[in-house]
Every structure is written in structure tokens, then in C-alpha cells.
Design a protein around this motif. Structure first.
Motif, PDB file in Angstrom:
ATOM      1  N   GLU A   6       0.818  -1.215   0.000  1.00 40.59           N
ATOM      2  CA  GLU A   6       0.000   0.000   0.000  1.00 40.59           C
ATOM      3  C   GLU A   6       0.857   1.272   0.000  1.00 40.59           C
ATOM      4  N   GLU A   7       1.863   1.322   0.860  1.00 40.08           N
ATOM      5  CA  GLU A   7       2.667   2.537   1.021  1.00 40.08           C
ATOM      6  C   GLU A   7       3.689   2.740  -0.094  1.00 40.08           C
ATOM      7  N   TYR A   8       4.275   1.633  -0.565  1.00 29.65           N
ATOM      8  CA  TYR A   8       5.401   1.740  -1.490  1.00 29.65           C
ATOM      9  C   TYR A   8       5.120   1.128  -2.859  1.00 29.65           C
ATOM     10  N   ASP A   9       3.938   0.525  -3.019  1.00 26.08           N
ATOM     11  CA  ASP A   9       3.557  -0.123  -4.272  1.00 26.08           C
ATOM     12  C   ASP A   9       4.602  -1.164  -4.691  1.00 26.08           C
ATOM     13  N   ILE A  10       5.083  -1.918  -3.696  1.00 30.02           N
ATOM     14  CA  ILE A  10       6.094  -2.957  -3.907  1.00 30.02           C
ATOM     15  C   ILE A  10       5.571  -4.250  -3.290  1.00 30.02           C
ATOM     16  N   THR A  11       5.711  -5.351  -4.017  1.00 29.26           N
ATOM     17  CA  THR A  11       5.257  -6.642  -3.526  1.00 29.26           C
ATOM     18  C   THR A  11       6.431  -7.394  -2.901  1.00 29.26           C
ATOM     19  N   ILE A  12       6.263  -7.747  -1.619  1.00 25.54           N
ATOM     20  CA  ILE A  12       7.243  -8.619  -0.971  1.00 25.54           C
ATOM     21  C   ILE A  12       6.535  -9.910  -0.611  1.00 25.54           C
ATOM     22  N   LYS A  13       7.329 -10.934  -0.393  1.00 28.82           N
ATOM     23  CA  LYS A  13       6.788 -12.259  -0.083  1.00 28.82           C
ATOM     24  C   LYS A  13       7.246 -12.687   1.309  1.00 28.82           C
ATOM     25  N   GLY A  14       6.656 -13.777   1.762  1.00 30.66           N
ATOM     26  CA  GLY A  14       7.050 -14.332   3.056  1.00 30.66           C
ATOM     27  C   GLY A  14       8.532 -14.632   3.121  1.00 30.66           C
ATOM     28  N   ASP A  15       9.108 -15.081   1.997  1.00 30.83           N
ATOM     29  CA  ASP A  15      10.554 -15.359   1.966  1.00 30.83           C
ATOM     30  C   ASP A  15      11.365 -14.115   2.284  1.00 30.83           C
ATOM     31  N   ASP A  16      10.907 -12.954   1.807  1.00 28.84           N
ATOM     32  CA  ASP A  16      11.622 -11.703   2.077  1.00 28.84           C
ATOM     33  C   ASP A  16      11.642 -11.420   3.574  1.00 28.84           C
ATOM     34  N   ILE A  17      10.538 -11.710   4.235  1.00 35.40           N
ATOM     35  CA  ILE A  17      10.472 -11.513   5.690  1.00 35.40           C
ATOM     36  C   ILE A  17      11.323 -12.565   6.394  1.00 35.40           C
ATOM     37  N   ARG A  18      11.232 -13.814   5.935  1.00 31.27           N
ATOM     38  CA  ARG A  18      12.046 -14.880   6.546  1.00 31.27           C
ATOM     39  C   ARG A  18      13.539 -14.601   6.401  1.00 31.27           C
ATOM     40  N   ASN A  19      13.932 -13.993   5.300  1.00 33.47           N
ATOM     41  CA  ASN A  19      15.345 -13.716   5.049  1.00 33.47           C
ATOM     42  C   ASN A  19      15.838 -12.448   5.732  1.00 33.47           C
ATOM     43  N   SER A  20      14.948 -11.742   6.408  1.00 31.29           N
ATOM     44  CA  SER A  20      15.311 -10.512   7.115  1.00 31.29           C
ATOM     45  C   SER A  20      15.418 -10.794   8.600  1.00 31.29           C
ATOM     46  N   LYS A  21      16.418 -10.158   9.204  1.00 32.83           N
ATOM     47  CA  LYS A  21      16.572 -10.290  10.647  1.00 32.83           C
ATOM     48  C   LYS A  21      16.102  -9.014  11.343  1.00 32.83           C
ATOM     49  N   THR A  22      16.536  -7.875  10.809  1.00 30.14           N
ATOM     50  CA  THR A  22      16.184  -6.591  11.413  1.00 30.14           C
ATOM     51  C   THR A  22      15.217  -5.829  10.507  1.00 30.14           C
ATOM     52  N   VAL A  23      14.638  -4.777  11.047  1.00 33.70           N
ATOM     53  CA  VAL A  23      13.760  -3.916  10.258  1.00 33.70           C
ATOM     54  C   VAL A  23      14.557  -3.322   9.091  1.00 33.70           C
ATOM     55  N   GLU A  24      15.811  -2.977   9.345  1.00 33.98           N
ATOM     56  CA  GLU A  24      16.657  -2.416   8.278  1.00 33.98           C
ATOM     57  C   GLU A  24      16.897  -3.428   7.167  1.00 33.98           C
ATOM     58  N   ASP A  25      17.068  -4.705   7.505  1.00 36.64           N
ATOM     59  CA  ASP A  25      17.224  -5.751   6.474  1.00 36.64           C
ATOM     60  C   ASP A  25      16.005  -5.753   5.551  1.00 36.64           C
ATOM     61  N   LEU A  26      14.821  -5.683   6.146  1.00 32.43           N
ATOM     62  CA  LEU A  26      13.591  -5.686   5.357  1.00 32.43           C
ATOM     63  C   LEU A  26      13.490  -4.413   4.519  1.00 32.43           C
ATOM     64  N   PHE A  27      13.858  -3.282   5.115  1.00 26.73           N
ATOM     65  CA  PHE A  27      13.875  -2.015   4.375  1.00 26.73           C
ATOM     66  C   PHE A  27      14.775  -2.125   3.143  1.00 26.73           C
ATOM     67  N   ASN A  28      15.945  -2.719   3.313  1.00 24.42           N
ATOM     68  CA  ASN A  28      16.883  -2.851   2.189  1.00 24.42           C
ATOM     69  C   ASN A  28      16.315  -3.732   1.085  1.00 24.42           C
ATOM     70  N   ILE A  29      15.579  -4.779   1.443  1.00 26.24           N
ATOM     71  CA  ILE A  29      14.936  -5.637   0.440  1.00 26.24           C
ATOM     72  C   ILE A  29      13.870  -4.832  -0.314  1.00 26.24           C
ATOM     73  N   VAL A  30      13.055  -4.083   0.423  1.00 29.21           N
ATOM     74  CA  VAL A  30      12.007  -3.278  -0.203  1.00 29.21           C
ATOM     75  C   VAL A  30      12.644  -2.233  -1.114  1.00 29.21           C
ATOM     76  N   LYS A  31      13.688  -1.576  -0.622  1.00 31.10           N
ATOM     77  CA  LYS A  31      14.361  -0.536  -1.416  1.00 31.10           C
ATOM     78  C   LYS A  31      14.961  -1.116  -2.683  1.00 31.10           C
ATOM     79  N   SER A  32      15.489  -2.341  -2.611  1.00 29.39           N
ATOM     80  CA  SER A  32      16.104  -2.957  -3.789  1.00 29.39           C
ATOM     81  C   SER A  32      15.062  -3.301  -4.860  1.00 29.39           C
ATOM     82  N   LYS A  33      13.804  -3.413  -4.456  1.00 28.27           N
ATOM     83  CA  LYS A  33      12.732  -3.729  -5.419  1.00 28.27           C
ATOM     84  C   LYS A  33      12.071  -2.469  -5.986  1.00 28.27           C
ATOM     85  N   ALA A  34      12.438  -1.329  -5.423  1.00 24.03           N
ATOM     86  CA  ALA A  34      11.813  -0.057  -5.843  1.00 24.03           C
ATOM     87  C   ALA A  34      12.253   0.338  -7.247  1.00 24.03           C
TER      88      ALA A  34
END
Length: 76
Positions: free
Chosen positions: A48-76
Motif C-alpha cells: 500500500e505505502e510503497y507499491d512494492i510486492t514482498i513475499k514471506g521469503d523476504d520476511i524470513r530472510n530478514s533479521k532486522t527492520v533495516e534488512d527488510l527495508f533494504n529488500i524493499v528498497k532494492s525492489k523499488a
């Protein structure tokens, strides 16, 4: 896309956890309130906020909030 805003949006998905407890370095899966339902809320928030689709794997592969942010940013 700023990490500060991402952390605020991430923290907003929690009802019982004080937003001030959540930082870029927070290991979010160790939070007492973390659940699969909140994981789904985070996925929906990113869509909704970033118009980017992430999957459960992206969350599983993240340890910190910053890790998840970096995954989202890389898909932007």
C-alpha cells in the motif's frame, strides 16, 4: 524512500508494542507481539505505502527492520 518513515510504518502494524521500541536495528521476530498475522500486515503495508510486492521469503530472510527495508528498497 527513507528508513525513518519505513520504521514508523512498520511499527504501526503492532497494537501492543510501543513504537519507540522499534528501530532500524530491531530484530523484529524477537518482539513478543510478532506473529504471522503481523507479517501479513507488513506485506500489505509495503504494498500500500510503497507499491512494492514482498513475499514471506523476504520476511524470513530478514533479521532486522533495516534488512527488510533494504529488500524493499532494492525492489523499488
Amino acid at each position: 524512500m527513507e528508513i525513518k518513515d519505513f520504521v514508523e510504518n512498520f511499527a504501526a502494524q503492532f497494537d501492543d508494542t510501543d513504537a519507540s521500541e522499534i528501530t532500524a536495528g530491531t530484530v523484529f521476530k524477537e518482539l513478543d507481539e510478532w506473529s504471522s498475522l503481523i507479517a501479513l500486515s507488513v506485506i500489505a503495508m509495503v504494498d500500500e505505502e510503497y507499491d512494492i510486492t514482498i513475499k514471506g521469503d523476504d520476511i524470513r530472510n530478514s533479521k532486522t527492520v533495516e534488512d527488510l527495508f533494504n529488500i524493499v528498497k532494492s525492489k523499488a
